[in-house]
Design a protein around this motif. Structure first.
Motif, short mmCIF file in Angstrom:
data_model
loop_
_atom_site.label_atom_id
_atom_site.label_comp_id
_atom_site.label_asym_id
_atom_site.label_seq_id
_atom_site.Cartn_x
_atom_site.Cartn_y
_atom_site.Cartn_z
N MET A 102 -0.07 -20.53 30.34
CA MET A 102 0.37 -20.23 31.71
C MET A 102 1.59 -19.31 31.67
SD MET A 102 0.44 -20.42 34.96
CE MET A 102 1.93 -20.97 35.80
N GLY A 124 4.73 -18.35 34.62
CA GLY A 124 5.22 -18.49 35.99
C GLY A 124 5.50 -17.15 36.66
N ASN A 125 6.26 -16.28 36.00
CA ASN A 125 6.52 -14.97 36.59
C ASN A 125 5.22 -14.17 36.65
OD1 ASN A 125 9.33 -15.21 37.00
ND2 ASN A 125 9.69 -14.87 34.82
N GLY A 126 4.40 -14.36 35.64
CA GLY A 126 3.12 -13.65 35.57
C GLY A 126 2.21 -14.01 36.74
N GLU A 163 11.49 -16.52 24.57
CA GLU A 163 10.10 -16.92 24.78
C GLU A 163 9.27 -16.92 23.49
OE1 GLU A 163 7.71 -15.45 27.92
OE2 GLU A 163 9.40 -15.27 29.27
N CYS A 182 12.12 -16.35 32.96
CA CYS A 182 10.91 -17.10 32.60
C CYS A 182 10.65 -18.11 33.73
CB CYS A 182 11.11 -17.82 31.27
SG CYS A 182 9.65 -18.75 30.77
N1 LIG Z 1 7.22 -15.61 30.90
C1 LIG Z 1 6.44 -16.72 31.19
C2 LIG Z 1 5.92 -17.57 30.07
C3 LIG Z 1 4.93 -16.77 29.19
C4 LIG Z 1 4.30 -17.58 28.09
C5 LIG Z 1 5.24 -17.91 26.96
N2 LIG Z 1 5.73 -16.76 26.28
C6 LIG Z 1 4.49 -18.85 25.98
O1 LIG Z 1 3.88 -18.38 25.01
O2 LIG Z 1 4.53 -20.04 26.22
C7 LIG Z 1 6.84 -17.44 32.45
O3 LIG Z 1 7.38 -16.76 33.34
O4 LIG Z 1 6.55 -18.62 32.61
#
Ligand SMILES: N[C@@H](CCC[C@H](N)C(=O)O)C(=O)O
Length: 278
Positions: free
Chosen positions: A70, A72-74, A213, A222
């Motif tokens: 998952m 969140g910002n994505g 991250e 994040c």
């Molecule tokens: N930037 C994200 C989290 C993206 C995934 C993270 N790098 C992972 O591998 O767990 C967010 O905004 O939640």
């Protein structure tokens, strides 16, 4: 390959409409496209895909090519993308992710464009078997300790769609994130690694967060990490269940409701569209 460059408070993504293009090796493509010198540059790629169980499906692949459950910002960027292109025609819908069904609700401006997105992020899990983290499977990891380079650190770890570890610090600006971040990310306590959040408590309703991250390194924000940081701050007695998370480029509003469900509200921006060649 057509793409859109988007970001949520500086956490940046390349969004690709991958419907009908599922056979591409997106894990290796992500590494090349996300490269900040010989690619487009981003923390990860977001893929738009059809779903049998929700309105639409999102895959998130980190800049190192690893797939996350998952983001969140994505998901705020993804939601703006699918709505403004008419791929999803509702302002509240369901998105299939590897962390389950996530429900964004769009907050539109006077021109019908997405200004903010409020996301029902689901419930956190505290069991070590879920995070995952070594130790008794049903035990939690709230204010426990780990050792890094022989030094003891107090941490709180939980699953908020993806694994998160929180350390409380006096000043987030002074944290040696490039040294400590990767050491905790790859610590033996975390068999699938962990995202690492350094949290400075301002008052009962405000915290500052810097995140290292998993699979992407230091990012400007994040979303799942902000949710996890508010939960950890509340559990450790520092904040209420509702708090603003102050990040380099702005603020996320996080509320961990009594029902255990977490809501995250924040902006999503589209910066440019492009065509990628290789
Ligand atoms: N930037 C994200 C989290 C993206 C995934 C993270 N790098 C992972 O591998 O767990 C967010 O905004 O939640």
């Amino acid at each position: 390959m057509l793409f859109s460059k988007m970001h949520g408070l500086g956490n940046d993504f390349i969004v690709i409409d991958a419907r009908g293009k599922e056979d591409i090796d997106y894990n290796s493509l992500a590494k090349r496209m996300c490269h900040r010198h010989i690619g487009v540059g981003a923390d990860g790629i977001l893929l738009v895909l059809d779903s049998d169980i929700a309105d639409i499906r999102m895959r998130i692949i980190n800049s190192d090519g690893s797939e996350a459950e998952m983001c969140g910002n994505g998901i705020r960027c993804f939601s703006k993308y699918v709505f403004e292109r008419g791929i999803v025609k509702k302002d509240k819908f369901k998105v299939e992710t590897l962390a389950g069904i996530i429900e964004p609700e769009l907050i539109l401006n006077e021109y019908g464009l997405v200004e903010k997105v409020k996301v029902n992020m689901g419930k956190p899990s505290f069991k070590r078997k879920d995070i995952p983290m070594i130790g008794e499977p049903d035990d939690t990891a709230i204010n426990t300790s780990i050792f890094v380079d022989g030094k003891e650190y107090q941490i709180t770890s939980l699953l908020m769609g993806v694994p998160h570890t929180i350390l409380f610090v006096d000043d987030v600006e002074k944290v040696d994130i490039y040294n400590l971040g990767p050491k905790i990310e790859k610590h033996e306590a975390f068999p699938r690694k962990t995202n690492v959040n350094f949290v400075q408590v301002i008052d009962k309703n405000n915290i500052k967060v810097r995140t290292w991250e998993r699979g992407a390194g230091a990012t400007f924000a994040c979303g799942t990490g902000s949710c996890a940081s508010v939960i950890a701050s509340n559990l450790n007695g520092f904040t209420e269940r509702k708090a603003n998370v102050h990040l380099y480029f702005g603020t996320l509003e996080i509320e961990w409701q009594d029902s255990d469900v977490v809501f995250m509200t924040g902006p999503a921006e589209e910066v440019f569209v492009g065509e990628y060649f290789e």
